[in-house]
Design an enzyme around this catalytic site. Sequence first.
Site, short mmCIF file in Angstrom:
data_model
loop_
_atom_site.label_atom_id
_atom_site.label_comp_id
_atom_site.label_asym_id
_atom_site.label_seq_id
_atom_site.Cartn_x
_atom_site.Cartn_y
_atom_site.Cartn_z
N THR A 73 -1.64 12.43 -4.69
CA THR A 73 -1.23 12.99 -3.41
C THR A 73 -2.38 13.11 -2.41
O THR A 73 -2.33 12.55 -1.32
CB THR A 73 -0.57 14.36 -3.61
OG1 THR A 73 0.62 14.19 -4.38
CG2 THR A 73 -0.22 15.01 -2.28
N HIS A 244 2.73 7.69 -2.93
CA HIS A 244 2.73 6.97 -4.22
C HIS A 244 4.16 6.94 -4.74
O HIS A 244 5.05 7.60 -4.20
CB HIS A 244 1.83 7.67 -5.24
CG HIS A 244 2.13 9.13 -5.42
ND1 HIS A 244 3.28 9.58 -6.06
CD2 HIS A 244 1.45 10.23 -5.05
CE1 HIS A 244 3.30 10.89 -6.06
NE2 HIS A 244 2.20 11.32 -5.44
#
Length: 436
Positions: A73, A244
Amino acid sequence: MKMRLELFLVLTAVISAAGKPLSKAAAGNKLLLISFDGFRWDYDQDVDTPNLDQLAVDGVKAKYITPPMLTMTSPSHFTTITGRWVEDHEVVHNMMFNTKTNLKVPHKQTLTRSEWWDNGVLPLWITAQNQGLKTASFHFPGGGANYSGQAVNRVKVEAFNPDDNETEWQQNIDTVMNWFSKEDFNLVTLYYGEPDRVGHAKGPDHPDRKTIIRQIDRTIGYLREAIDLHNLTDSLNVIITSDHGMTTIKKRPQVDEIILNKYLNLIKLASFEILDYGGFGILTPRPGREQEVFEALSNAPNLTVYKKNQIPESFHLAKSERLPPIVVVADLGFNLNSRFIVYVNKGDHGFHNGEMDMKTIFRAFGPAFRRNFLSEPFDSVHIYPLMCKLLHIDPAPHNGSLSVTEEMLLLHGGGSRRASVSVTLMLLMMLMFAAL
């Protein structure tokens, strides 16, 4: 003769106007960047998503985008907002750490620790502010830090409350729309913690993941209504992306899970390690033990171990001063366990960014974007120069390239388009003179 002269003057004025670039006000220089954490590139393909589908018609869709190594993240979001590879911006993990003191700070506490984020690379918020724009960050990673003493104009840092409250999601959009319409902000970054949370807890194939994708789709519908309500349709460009993807974690009895302490004595050989965090691990060997650690980990199954100075160039990690000497990347779906299995996540990320399960989404719409345009895949590092173009600002040094994304823009060939208009009008003028 007088009529010809008047006609000439009118046409000359039209040609002159056609040759001038659009002003900032005419082109619109407001930008909303939204990130839905963990939104895998194909999450909308097994769910009814009418609003996302409409975005592909009304704007731009990329087949997918590739996040940087690391597929986590904080590192990935900071690549998006700086246009720099991880080895350059040095946010090398979700957790803030210090290999000398063994400090490890959990992700959400790291969000306000400027010493983790401020490494000499300026994020877009600060670059835009330095050129006279107003910027804000709503829960976006990196927004809560100071950069060489400069803070983002308006900041809301992600709290510890649940990530999936739909009413709160809509309230966040209302807040952001007011920032644009009533306070004349130019750039706002907005972050949502889903579908990452449900992907971790239930796995990407669980029905609850589909439920949250439907909620995200409704939220996008609410966003578009709010844009119209606040009269921002002609001035606000919107980019929707993620950091992601997500993959299903392989567990017993299907596989033998990786327990690294079987292959080396971590207490004896390592002075620092983070090896229980999905598919990516880091380790500092004790003095003189680096080769021993490397060889021991090389015997472990379902992973690849790298000495930092031998990391493939495509990872863009080897130049990092912050990364420890040993980096471990698990094979897709094999989480890393250090000493014993305490891993409860059903899904995770942190794996090689070349894996399709790590790819993520890109959508964009607004007055600057073409309609019904399908883009080829690209690396997320290229979003930064696109955002600078949309905001009409000079970018800071970055690793991206506008040439990768400029075909998405209506005026990407602006010079040739204006030239074409001028030539057309000139021919029209000649024809009219001939007719008089």
